[in-house]
Enzyme design. Structure first.
Site, PDB file in Angstrom:
ATOM      1  N   THR A 125       0.829  -1.210   0.000  1.00  0.00           N
ATOM      2  CA  THR A 125       0.000   0.000   0.000  1.00  0.00           C
ATOM      3  C   THR A 125       0.862   1.258   0.000  1.00  0.00           C
ATOM      4  O   THR A 125       1.992   1.235   0.507  1.00  0.00           O
ATOM      5  CB  THR A 125      -0.908  -0.004   1.259  1.00  0.00           C
ATOM      6  OG1 THR A 125      -1.399   1.312   1.493  1.00  0.00           O
ATOM      7  CG2 THR A 125      -0.156  -0.418   2.509  1.00  0.00           C
ATOM      8  N   ASP A 126       0.307   2.331  -0.523  1.00  0.00           N
ATOM      9  CA  ASP A 126       1.041   3.616  -0.493  1.00  0.00           C
ATOM     10  C   ASP A 126       1.182   4.138   0.944  1.00  0.00           C
ATOM     11  O   ASP A 126       1.994   5.024   1.212  1.00  0.00           O
ATOM     12  CB  ASP A 126       0.359   4.662  -1.386  1.00  0.00           C
ATOM     13  CG  ASP A 126      -1.087   4.972  -1.004  1.00  0.00           C
ATOM     14  OD1 ASP A 126      -1.630   4.320  -0.081  1.00  0.00           O
ATOM     15  OD2 ASP A 126      -1.676   5.876  -1.626  1.00  0.00           O
ATOM     16  N   GLU A 127       0.389   3.562   1.878  1.00  0.00           N
ATOM     17  CA  GLU A 127       0.439   4.063   3.261  1.00  0.00           C
ATOM     18  C   GLU A 127       1.791   3.812   3.927  1.00  0.00           C
ATOM     19  O   GLU A 127       2.108   4.428   4.935  1.00  0.00           O
ATOM     20  CB  GLU A 127      -0.698   3.455   4.092  1.00  0.00           C
ATOM     21  CG  GLU A 127      -2.054   3.808   3.511  1.00  0.00           C
ATOM     22  CD  GLU A 127      -3.223   3.506   4.419  1.00  0.00           C
ATOM     23  OE1 GLU A 127      -3.075   3.542   5.643  1.00  0.00           O
ATOM     24  OE2 GLU A 127      -4.309   3.228   3.880  1.00  0.00           O
ATOM     25  N   TYR A 150      -1.285  -0.297  11.216  1.00  0.00           N
ATOM     26  CA  TYR A 150      -1.531  -0.996   9.945  1.00  0.00           C
ATOM     27  C   TYR A 150      -0.385  -0.761   8.969  1.00  0.00           C
ATOM     28  O   TYR A 150       0.224  -1.715   8.463  1.00  0.00           O
ATOM     29  CB  TYR A 150      -2.856  -0.521   9.324  1.00  0.00           C
ATOM     30  CG  TYR A 150      -2.987  -0.854   7.847  1.00  0.00           C
ATOM     31  CD1 TYR A 150      -3.109  -2.186   7.428  1.00  0.00           C
ATOM     32  CD2 TYR A 150      -2.990   0.148   6.867  1.00  0.00           C
ATOM     33  CE1 TYR A 150      -3.223  -2.499   6.081  1.00  0.00           C
ATOM     34  CE2 TYR A 150      -3.097  -0.161   5.523  1.00  0.00           C
ATOM     35  CZ  TYR A 150      -3.216  -1.493   5.124  1.00  0.00           C
ATOM     36  OH  TYR A 150      -3.320  -1.806   3.788  1.00  0.00           O
ATOM     37  N   LYS A 154       2.515  -3.298   7.345  1.00  0.00           N
ATOM     38  CA  LYS A 154       2.693  -3.504   5.900  1.00  0.00           C
ATOM     39  C   LYS A 154       4.123  -3.150   5.480  1.00  0.00           C
ATOM     40  O   LYS A 154       4.735  -3.833   4.659  1.00  0.00           O
ATOM     41  CB  LYS A 154       1.684  -2.661   5.100  1.00  0.00           C
ATOM     42  CG  LYS A 154       0.237  -3.063   5.242  1.00  0.00           C
ATOM     43  CD  LYS A 154      -0.093  -4.442   4.690  1.00  0.00           C
ATOM     44  CE  LYS A 154      -0.064  -4.523   3.179  1.00  0.00           C
ATOM     45  NZ  LYS A 154      -0.500  -5.856   2.675  1.00  0.00           N
TER      46      LYS A 154
HETATM   47  N1  LIG Z   1      -8.273  -1.551   0.147  1.00  0.00           N
HETATM   48  C1  LIG Z   1      -7.359  -0.721  -0.312  1.00  0.00           C
HETATM   49  O1  LIG Z   1      -7.673   0.419  -0.664  1.00  0.00           O
HETATM   50  C2  LIG Z   1      -5.926  -1.180  -0.453  1.00  0.00           C
HETATM   51  C3  LIG Z   1      -5.019  -0.341  -1.112  1.00  0.00           C
HETATM   52  C4  LIG Z   1      -3.699  -0.781  -1.283  1.00  0.00           C
HETATM   53  C5  LIG Z   1      -3.313  -2.023  -0.799  1.00  0.00           C
HETATM   54  N2  LIG Z   1      -4.215  -2.816  -0.148  1.00  0.00           N
HETATM   55  C6  LIG Z   1      -3.759  -4.139   0.313  1.00  0.00           C
HETATM   56  O2  LIG Z   1      -4.464  -5.092  -0.460  1.00  0.00           O
HETATM   57  C7  LIG Z   1      -4.707  -6.276   0.298  1.00  0.00           C
HETATM   58  C8  LIG Z   1      -6.187  -6.605   0.292  1.00  0.00           C
HETATM   59  O3  LIG Z   1      -6.910  -5.500   0.855  1.00  0.00           O
HETATM   60  P1  LIG Z   1      -8.495  -5.542   0.951  1.00  0.00           P
HETATM   61  O4  LIG Z   1      -8.963  -4.146   1.008  1.00  0.00           O
HETATM   62  O5  LIG Z   1      -9.038  -6.447  -0.076  1.00  0.00           O
HETATM   63  O6  LIG Z   1      -8.672  -6.204   2.391  1.00  0.00           O
HETATM   64  P2  LIG Z   1      -9.907  -6.972   3.035  1.00  0.00           P
HETATM   65  O7  LIG Z   1      -9.840  -6.661   4.494  1.00  0.00           O
HETATM   66  O8  LIG Z   1     -11.165  -6.692   2.290  1.00  0.00           O
HETATM   67  O9  LIG Z   1      -9.558  -8.507   2.788  1.00  0.00           O
HETATM   68  C9  LIG Z   1      -8.536  -9.176   3.470  1.00  0.00           C
HETATM   69  C10 LIG Z   1      -8.749 -10.676   3.276  1.00  0.00           C
HETATM   70  O10 LIG Z   1      -7.655 -11.350   3.934  1.00  0.00           O
HETATM   71  C11 LIG Z   1      -8.203 -12.410   4.702  1.00  0.00           C
HETATM   72  N3  LIG Z   1      -7.291 -12.675   5.835  1.00  0.00           N
HETATM   73  C12 LIG Z   1      -7.080 -11.888   6.930  1.00  0.00           C
HETATM   74  N4  LIG Z   1      -6.186 -12.484   7.736  1.00  0.00           N
HETATM   75  C13 LIG Z   1      -5.806 -13.643   7.126  1.00  0.00           C
HETATM   76  C14 LIG Z   1      -4.897 -14.678   7.458  1.00  0.00           C
HETATM   77  N5  LIG Z   1      -4.190 -14.653   8.598  1.00  0.00           N
HETATM   78  N6  LIG Z   1      -4.743 -15.706   6.587  1.00  0.00           N
HETATM   79  C15 LIG Z   1      -5.471 -15.770   5.434  1.00  0.00           C
HETATM   80  N7  LIG Z   1      -6.365 -14.817   5.089  1.00  0.00           N
HETATM   81  C16 LIG Z   1      -6.522 -13.761   5.920  1.00  0.00           C
HETATM   82  C17 LIG Z   1      -9.585 -11.944   5.153  1.00  0.00           C
HETATM   83  O11 LIG Z   1     -10.430 -13.031   5.512  1.00  0.00           O
HETATM   84  C18 LIG Z   1     -10.043 -11.198   3.905  1.00  0.00           C
HETATM   85  O12 LIG Z   1     -10.685 -12.082   3.014  1.00  0.00           O
HETATM   86  C19 LIG Z   1      -4.155  -5.993   1.697  1.00  0.00           C
HETATM   87  O13 LIG Z   1      -2.879  -6.586   1.786  1.00  0.00           O
HETATM   88  C20 LIG Z   1      -4.054  -4.475   1.766  1.00  0.00           C
HETATM   89  O14 LIG Z   1      -3.011  -4.086   2.602  1.00  0.00           O
HETATM   90  C21 LIG Z   1      -5.506  -2.422   0.045  1.00  0.00           C
END
Ligand SMILES: NC(=O)c1ccc[n+]([C@@H]2O[C@H](COP(=O)([O-])OP(=O)(O)OC[C@H]3O[C@@H](n4cnc5c(N)ncnc54)[C@H](O)[C@@H]3O)[C@@H](O)[C@H]2O)c1
Length: 333
Positions: A125-127, A150, A154
């Site tokens: 993430t950009d964070e 968080y 990351k």
């Molecule tokens: N949402 C955003 O805007 C954004 C932006 C940049 C990066 N990201 C990154 O993208 C990824 C997905 O984000 P998201 O928004 O879809 O998150 P989300 O919270 O919607 O989904 C996370 C998923 O991971 C699963 N999970 C959690 N802990 C787990 C574990 N120990 N083992 C297996 N599965 C597990 C959860 O059940 C869920 O299905 C993350 O790594 C996040 O840091 C998100």
């Protein structure tokens, strides 16, 4: 190719699983997801019986299970989406963020090294870059300066991924994307939260002054960027993912209000999030110039489609809304 996708029942992961199966129907996918509060098998019910798709419920931090899966499937590619992803929750309970985001990632890296995967892609993430003032952009060379538990978890995972590349020669990539929006996003996040509030005729709680800026990208453009990095990215490289679409939280909420014919008077300002980063803005030049990335969605089209998706899929998000304790609403003062 056999591909391990972790966290594929979450927001971005489930969009990616759909995208990937449609783009690469000849490949085999295993989706490892712990089904935490944020994971939802209903996101994947349309593909559950597909022969080249397998769902495994379990944690990426469970080293026995992870080892067993790598032994059984001999994965070529690993794409790690699995994470605790909500900043507010990391302020309340940081430990689980370390367990999943740091230790879970290390478990996957160990197995990837042991079984010799061809590519390990860490979805970051950009964070991790911290916060910007009014000017400037994050590039891949920007120093890591995470502020929330968080983003610190990351950033830690990113450092481990690069360490496994430099120490053991593991063929890795990291993608660092800006904020995503689109279908299947858990209703505690800004855009689906506000759509739900409008549908219920409630107030629209905005943190602080609402002037914090995020850089928004449609989730399917993020999925396309990840696939591009998997196919064409140089080993050991980090790619920022974004589409130059900065909006303040006020602008986002006002767009939703306008699209849904709601009253602006319903916007209320609530106590700011602790350590709230002011602005994120991605410089995606490397991804654009090296790999030819171009987002397909404009924000205007994407947000209209997203609002319509939530209007049409109330039976998907209502149960989740109940499942999640919407902390930010409780905090309203
Ligand atoms: N949402 C955003 O805007 C954004 C932006 C940049 C990066 N990201 C990154 O993208 C990824 C997905 O984000 P998201 O928004 O879809 O998150 P989300 O919270 O919607 O989904 C996370 C998923 O991971 C699963 N999970 C959690 N802990 C787990 C574990 N120990 N083992 C297996 N599965 C597990 C959860 O059940 C869920 O299905 C993350 O790594 C996040 O840091 C998100």
């Amino acid at each position: 190719m056999t591909v391990l996708i972790t966290g594929g029942a979450g927001f971005i992961g489930s969009n990616f699983v759909h995208y990937y199966l449609a783009e690469h129907p000849e490949e085999e996918i295993v989706n490892l997801d712990a089904l935490t509060y944020a994971g939802n098998e209903a996101n994947l019910k349309d593909i559950a019986d597909q022969k080249n798709y397998h769902f495994v419920k379990g944690s990426i931090a469970d080293s026995d299970l992870v080892d067993e899966l790598f032994k059984q499937y001999q994965f070529d590619i690993v794409v790690n989406f699995a994470a605790e992803s909500h900043v507010d929750r990391s302020i309340l309970n940081p430990e689980i963020f370390v367990e999943t985001n740091v230790l879970g990632t290390t478990t996957l890296l160990n197995a990837s090294k042991k079984y010799g995967v061809k590519r390990y892609l860490q979805v970051s993430t950009d964070e991790v870059y911290g916060s910007l003032k009014e000017e400037g952009y994050f590039t891949e060379k920007t120093a890591l300066a995470p502020n929330s538990p968080y983003s610190a978890s990351k950033a830690s995972a990113d450092l481990l991924v690069m360490a496994y590349h430099r120490t053991f020669g593991l063929p890795v990539n990291i993608t660092r994307c800006s904020n995503n929006y689109g279908p299947y996003q858990f209703p505690e996040k800004l855009i689906p939260l506000m759509i739900g509030q409008v549908m219920d005729g409630l107030e629209l709680p905005v943190y602080g002054t609402g002037k914090n800026v995020r850089d928004w990208l449609h989730v399917l453009d993020h999925c396309r960027a990840i696939d591009l990095v998997l196919r064409k990215g140089r080993v050991g490289e980090i790619y920022n993912v974004g589409g130059h679409n900065e909006r303040s939280n006020n602008q986002i909420v006002e767009t939703i209000v306008k699209q849904m014919n709601y009253s602006k008077d319903k916007i209320t300002y609530v106590k700011d999030r602790l350590g709230h980063d002011f602005r994120y803005a991605i410089d995606p030049t490397k991804l654009v110039e090296e790999l030819g990335f171009k987002p397909l969605y404009t924000f205007d089209t994407g947000i209209k489609e997203t609002i319509n998706w939530y209007l049409e899929n109330e039976d998907w998000w209502r149960p989740l809304q109940k499942r999640a304790k919407l902390k930010r609403l409780e905090d309203k003062s």
